[in-house]
Design an enzyme around this catalytic site. Structure first.
Site, short mmCIF file in Angstrom:
data_model
loop_
_atom_site.label_atom_id
_atom_site.label_comp_id
_atom_site.label_asym_id
_atom_site.label_seq_id
_atom_site.Cartn_x
_atom_site.Cartn_y
_atom_site.Cartn_z
N LYS A 178 1.02 -1.05 -0.03
CA LYS A 178 -0.37 -0.21 -0.18
C LYS A 178 0.77 0.84 0.16
CE LYS A 178 -3.95 2.33 0.41
NZ LYS A 178 -4.14 2.70 0.96
N LYS A 246 -0.07 11.50 5.47
CA LYS A 246 -0.42 10.49 6.33
C LYS A 246 -0.20 9.55 5.64
CE LYS A 246 -3.40 7.36 7.52
NZ LYS A 246 -3.33 6.12 7.43
#
Length: 300
Positions: A178, A246
């Site tokens: 990811k 983030k």
């Protein structure tokens, strides 16, 4: 153990934009669903459709064969798993816990080891790609790390929320993948934003330019979807810029941890920092196009 299929009892924790849509698809698949969220208001639609409300993560996990999580960041996952009245207090041996959140890989692996050692339950890290549309349509891509047998057992749950499933290796492997995904999306978003600004400054119709680029090798999900949103100014989230910041921080940390030369990651991460610091953290991450336009001396 047998495959967990409807109407087995399952749970879903974390009902933000992505989580609520995923939980709704789990319920539609025929599972007996319990839900929990920090704010109960976000569970109202699911409750109205038949889901059971659980007052704590532990209560949600009790009796559930599969527990899904979709939370903002690493500390949130740790608190829901191991905090007071957390999942670990209610989960039974053999339960499969699936963390669809995007968090740091090393803690994800540590959480899996701890849950197995303390409770005999399997934790799969399964960050997703496909955005809110994919969550609503049940077509998400799942990048999975953890025990292969647990993945096979929970496959019907995965099939309720996604379309593409890749088991990548041990705990944490899904999060590494990811991080690569988010790097590629953010870096492409930056390139697309610059291309749109170039077209505008050169006097081209940006929508016509987008159409031309979609016909060649520059075609991508970002060009197809985010470029249109940048041009039209439809930048309500979506996927908030502060969450992409983030994620690019996680990408940067993963590159550092594995000793990868990563100038594109560094630049993409810095641009997401600049975007949030420009006051656009609550807008969609595609608002990067507004920042690039602003820095290019463009208005509107």
């Amino acid at each position: 153990m047998d495959t967990v299929s409807p109407p087995a009892r399952v749970a879903f924790l974390g009902l933000g934009v992505m989580g609520a849509a995923m939980a709704a698809n789990v319920a539609r698949a025929g599972f007996a669903l319990a839900v929990h969220n920090r704010s109960r208001a976000k569970a109202e639609a699911l409750e109205a459709a038949g889901a059971a409300w659980a007052a704590t993560p532990a209560e949600a996990a009790r009796g559930a064969a599969v527990v899904g999580l979709c939370l903002p960041d690493t500390p949130d996952v740790e608190a829901v798993l191991f905090g007071p009245e957390g999942v670990a207090e209610g989960v039974a041996p053999g339960t499969v816990v699936i963390d669809f959140s995007t968090i740091a890989a090393a803690p994800a692996a540590g959480f899996a080891r701890r849950l197995l050692e303390e409770r005999g339950a399997h934790l799969l890290d399964s960050p997703v790609s496909g955005g809110p549309g994919g969550a609503r349509d049940g077509t998400l891509t799942c990048m999975i790390g953890g025990d292969a047998g647990a993945f096979a057992r929970a496959r019907p749950f995965f099939e309720a929320v996604g379309k593409t499933f890749t088991h990548l290796g041990p705990p944490g492997a899904g999060q590494v993948c990811k991080s690569a995904n988010q790097l590629m999306v953010a870096a492409t978003m930056l390139a697309v934003s610059e291309a749109i600004a170039l077209g505008r400054k050169a006097g081209l119709d940006p929508m016509a330019m987008r159409q031309a680029l979609l016909g060649g090798s520059a075609k991508s999900f970002v060009m197809e979807n985010h470029a249109k949103r940048i041009i039209e100014g439809t930048l309500q989230p979506g996927f908030r810029a502060e969450l992409m910041r983030k994620d690019t921080r996680l990408s940067l940390a993963a590159m550092r941890d594995h000793g990868v030369f990563a100038p594109a990651t560094a630049l993409a991460a810095q641009m997401m920092e600049a975007l949030v610091n420009s006051g656009r953290g609550g807008m969609d991450s595609a608002s990067l196009g507004l920042l690039v336009a602003e820095l290019s001396g463009l208005e509107g």
